[in-house]
Design a protein around this motif. Structure first.
Motif, PDB file in Angstrom:
ATOM      1  N   GLU A 194      -9.565  12.620  -0.668  1.00  0.00           N
ATOM      2  CA  GLU A 194     -10.140  11.459  -1.353  1.00  0.00           C
ATOM      3  C   GLU A 194      -9.198  10.933  -2.426  1.00  0.00           C
ATOM      4  O   GLU A 194      -8.599  11.698  -3.181  1.00  0.00           O
ATOM      5  CB  GLU A 194     -11.476  11.842  -1.985  1.00  0.00           C
ATOM      6  N   CYS A 195      -9.071   9.622  -2.487  1.00  0.00           N
ATOM      7  CA  CYS A 195      -8.258   8.978  -3.529  1.00  0.00           C
ATOM      8  C   CYS A 195      -8.922   7.644  -3.870  1.00  0.00           C
ATOM      9  O   CYS A 195     -10.130   7.572  -4.018  1.00  0.00           O
ATOM     10  CB  CYS A 195      -6.819   8.809  -3.053  1.00  0.00           C
ATOM     11  N   ALA A 196      -8.153   6.598  -4.003  1.00  0.00           N
ATOM     12  CA  ALA A 196      -8.639   5.232  -4.193  1.00  0.00           C
ATOM     13  C   ALA A 196      -7.516   4.318  -3.756  1.00  0.00           C
ATOM     14  O   ALA A 196      -6.370   4.757  -3.582  1.00  0.00           O
ATOM     15  CB  ALA A 196      -9.020   4.973  -5.653  1.00  0.00           C
ATOM     16  N   LEU A 197      -7.802   3.046  -3.562  1.00  0.00           N
ATOM     17  CA  LEU A 197      -6.720   2.121  -3.248  1.00  0.00           C
ATOM     18  C   LEU A 197      -5.668   2.193  -4.355  1.00  0.00           C
ATOM     19  O   LEU A 197      -6.010   2.121  -5.543  1.00  0.00           O
ATOM     20  CB  LEU A 197      -7.258   0.703  -3.112  1.00  0.00           C
TER      21      LEU A 197
ATOM     22  N   THR B  55      -9.515  -7.353  -0.092  1.00  0.00           N
ATOM     23  CA  THR B  55      -9.481  -6.201  -0.994  1.00  0.00           C
ATOM     24  C   THR B  55      -9.134  -6.618  -2.419  1.00  0.00           C
ATOM     25  O   THR B  55      -9.274  -5.818  -3.342  1.00  0.00           O
ATOM     26  CB  THR B  55      -8.458  -5.156  -0.517  1.00  0.00           C
TER      27      THR B  55
ATOM     28  N   TRP C  18       0.831  -1.203   0.000  1.00  0.00           N
ATOM     29  CA  TRP C  18       0.000   0.000   0.000  1.00  0.00           C
ATOM     30  C   TRP C  18       0.869   1.258   0.000  1.00  0.00           C
ATOM     31  O   TRP C  18       0.687   2.156  -0.829  1.00  0.00           O
ATOM     32  CB  TRP C  18      -0.937  -0.002   1.207  1.00  0.00           C
TER      33      TRP C  18
ATOM     34  N   ASN D 207      -9.980   6.163   0.815  1.00  0.00           N
ATOM     35  CA  ASN D 207      -9.953   5.373  -0.404  1.00  0.00           C
ATOM     36  C   ASN D 207     -11.216   5.471  -1.258  1.00  0.00           C
ATOM     37  O   ASN D 207     -11.313   4.795  -2.282  1.00  0.00           O
ATOM     38  CB  ASN D 207      -9.701   3.903  -0.064  1.00  0.00           C
ATOM     39  N   SER D 208     -12.178   6.307  -0.849  1.00  0.00           N
ATOM     40  CA  SER D 208     -13.416   6.463  -1.616  1.00  0.00           C
ATOM     41  C   SER D 208     -14.109   7.741  -1.178  1.00  0.00           C
ATOM     42  O   SER D 208     -13.799   8.313  -0.125  1.00  0.00           O
ATOM     43  CB  SER D 208     -14.343   5.268  -1.389  1.00  0.00           C
TER      44      SER D 208
ATOM     45  N   VAL E 203       1.224   4.029  -2.932  1.00  0.00           N
ATOM     46  CA  VAL E 203       0.853   5.431  -2.697  1.00  0.00           C
ATOM     47  C   VAL E 203       1.999   6.356  -3.098  1.00  0.00           C
ATOM     48  O   VAL E 203       1.803   7.377  -3.767  1.00  0.00           O
ATOM     49  CB  VAL E 203       0.462   5.645  -1.219  1.00  0.00           C
TER      50      VAL E 203
ATOM     51  N   TYR F 100      -5.288  10.086  -7.643  1.00  0.00           N
ATOM     52  CA  TYR F 100      -4.348  10.754  -6.737  1.00  0.00           C
ATOM     53  C   TYR F 100      -4.019  12.190  -7.158  1.00  0.00           C
ATOM     54  O   TYR F 100      -3.109  12.807  -6.602  1.00  0.00           O
ATOM     55  CB  TYR F 100      -3.074   9.913  -6.587  1.00  0.00           C
TER      56      TYR F 100
END
Length: 430
Positions: free
Chosen positions: A159-162, A272, A18, A135-136, A22, A337
Motif C-alpha cells: 500500500e502507498c498513494a499516488l 487524477t 508516475w 495507491n490506497s 515513485v 512510501y
C-alpha cells in the motif's frame, strides 16, 4: 563506490511522471536512469520539461532491447511504468535473461491513476513483479485478495498513494481572481459533440462570473501524444463556440502542480488531478453533466461527496471530499512510501532474489502470453524478434499497412501544424 541506481521504464509522459515520482519516493538517494520505450506516445522534450523530474541518464529504445542492456541488469531497482501487457512481457523476458545471476534488480510496478475498470485484467499481467504498488488501502485489499485466490504472493502488494500527491495546502487569495480550473482529459468525454458542449459550458460559466478566471488545463500540444489519443483537441474546438470565448476563459498548459497553486476550484470528469487537488484541500468537483458512468470513470468518485454539475457550479458550489472516503483513497497520508522502502530493504536482506516469473506462463496461458510477447517484440523464449512484424507475405502486408498508416499520420501532422499550432499560440498560455 558508484551510487546505486534506480531505472524507470516509461512509454508516455503520464507514465514517466508516475514512475519517476515513485522512484524519488522509494530511493531518493539513488541515481535515476530513464528508459523511454519507443512508440506512439514516447514523451517529447517539452512534456518531460513540464513534468520537471530530470534523470541522471536517459535513452530511448525499443522494448525488446531491454533484455540485452547490461546497465539495466545492474540496477538496484527497476520501476516498470508501462501498460500491464508490457509488464507481463518484460517480467517473462527479463526473468529469462536474468536467470542465474547473483544480483538482479528488484522490480516495481503499479497503476498510474485510480483503478476503476479491468482490475483483474491489469492486475494479473502485473503478477510476478517483486512489488505491485496499490495507491490506497482500498486497492491494497482488492489486489491482495485477488492474488491470494490465484496463487500469486499477496505480500507483493504494498500500500502507498499516488506519488505526485503533494504541494502546498490551499489558501484562498485576495491578490488574484477566483480561479476555476478544468482538468482536461484526452478521451473523456470522447465525442467531438460532447467535448464542444463541455467547452460551451465552461465559456458560459466564465460569462456568468466575469470576476472569475476559468482555465482549461490542456494535456498536450499539437503533434504530441500521451497515453490516450485526443481526437478533438480543445485548441481547435474553441473556434467553434457559438459565441466568441470570453476574455476570462483561457487555455493553459504546464505543470499541474503549478496550475493548482493558483486554483480555487478544480473541476474534471474523472482526471487524477482531482486527487491532487483534494490532497491540497482545494474544493474539487467531479462533473456529472455527462452522467456518472463506468465509461467515464467518474463512478469511482460516487462516495466522495464531490459530484456536481455545471448548474451547481454556476450557483456557487465548492465541494470538499468526505474525510472517510478521502482517507480510504490514500489522500492525506503521512510518508505513504515508508512501507515500500521497508519492502525493498527486506527483499535485499533476504539474499538472492528468485527468478522473475509472471502469473501468465506458457503452460498457464500460452496463447495470451505469446500474443503480448509478439506485440512487444519478443519471441516465446524472451528474445527480441528478428522481424517483429513477421516474415514473408505476412510481413510485406504489415509493412504495406504501416506505410498507409504513416501517410495518415503525416496528414494529421499537417492539420496539427497548420491549424492547431497557430490556434494554440493565440489561445494558450503557460
Amino acid at each position: 563506490m558508484p551510487p546505486r541506481r534506480i531505472a524507470v521504464l516509461a512509454d508516455s509522459d503520464t507514465r514517466w511522471k508516475w514512475g519517476a515520482s515513485v522512484a524519488r519516493q522509494i530511493a531518493p538517494e539513488h541515481a535515476l536512469d530513464a528508459y523511454f520505450l519507443r512508440g506512439r506516445s514516447t514523451p517529447t522534450e517539452r512534456q518531460l520539461a513540464e513534468i520537471g523530474i530530470e534523470p541522471d541518464t536517459r535513452r530511448e529504445l525499443p522494448t525488446a532491447a531491454l533484455v540485452d542492456d547490461p546497465e539495466l541488469a545492474e540496477a538496484d531497482i527497476v520501476v516498470m511504468a508501462v501498460s500491464g501487457g508490457t509488464v507481463l512481457a518484460l517480467t517473462h523476458s527479463l526473468g529469462l535473461a536474468w536467470a542465474g545471476r547473483e544480483h538482479r534488480p528488484i522490480t516495481v510496478t503499479g497503476y498510474v491513476g485510480v483503478v476503476y475498470e479491468k482490475m483483474i485484467d491489469g492486475l494479473l499481467t502485473r503478477g510476478g513483479s517483486d512489488i505491485v504498488l496499490a495507491n490506497s488501502a482500498y486497492d491494497a485489499r482488492r489486489f491482495g485478495a485477488a492474488f491470494a485466490s490465484v496463487g500469486v504472493d499477496p505480500e507483493s502488494v504494498v500500500e502507498c498513494a499516488l506519488p505526485f500527491l503533494g504541494g502546498e495546502p490551499y489558501q484562498p487569495s485576495t491578490e488574484r481572481p477566483f480561479t476555476l480550473t478544468f482538468a482536461v482529459q484526452p478521451s473523456v468525454p470522447k465525442s467531438k459533440q460532447d467535448r464542444l458542449r463541455l467547452l460551451e459550458r465552461a465559456a458560459a460559466h466564465a460569462r456568468r462570473h466575469p470576476d472569475r478566471q476559468v482555465l482549461m488545463k490542456l494535456r498536450s500540444l499539437p503533434g504530441e501524444h500521451t497515453t490516450h489519443v485526443e481526437a478533438d483537441p480543445y485548441q481547435l474546438l474553441i473556434q467553434n463556440l457559438a459565441e466568441p470565448a470570453p476574455a476570462n476563459l483561457q487555455l493553459v498548459y504546464g505543470n499541474m502542480g503549478e496550475v493548482l497553486d493558483r486554483t480555487d476550484l478544480l473541476v474534471t470528469v474523472s482526471s487524477t488531478a482531482a486527487l491532487e487537488s483534494m490532497q491540497r484541500g482545494i474544493p474539487t468537483a467531479i462533473l456529472t453533466d455527462f452522467g456518472v458512468r463506468e465509461a467515464h470513470g467518474n463512478h469511482y468518485f460516487i462516495h466522495s461527496g464531490c459530484l456536481a454539475s455545471w448548474d451547481e457550479l454556476d450557483a456557487g458550489a465548492q465541494p470538499l471530499p468526505d474525510p472517510a472516503w478521502a482517507d480510504a483513497q490514500g489522500i492525506g497520508k503521512s510518508d505513504p512510501y515508508a512501507a515500500t522502502r521497508a519492502r525493498v530493504a527486506a527483499l535485499r536482506a533476504a539474499g538472492p532474489l528468485p527468478t522473475l516469473r509472471p502469473y501468465y506462463t506458457p503452460q498457464r496461458a500460452g496463447i495470451y502470453l505469446s500474443g503480448l510477447l509478439t506485440r512487444n517484440g519478443f519471441d516465446e523464449k524472451g528474445r527480441p524478434l528478428t522481424d517483429p512484424l513477421g516474415a514473408g507475405d505476412s510481413g510485406r502486408m504489415k509493412k504495406a499497412v504501416r506505410r498507409v498508416a504513416r501517410r495518415g499520420a503525416k496528414a494529421v501532422y499537417r492539420v496539427g501544424y497548420q491549424r492547431v499550432a497557430p490556434t494554440l499560440r493565440k489561445w494558450g498560455a503557460v
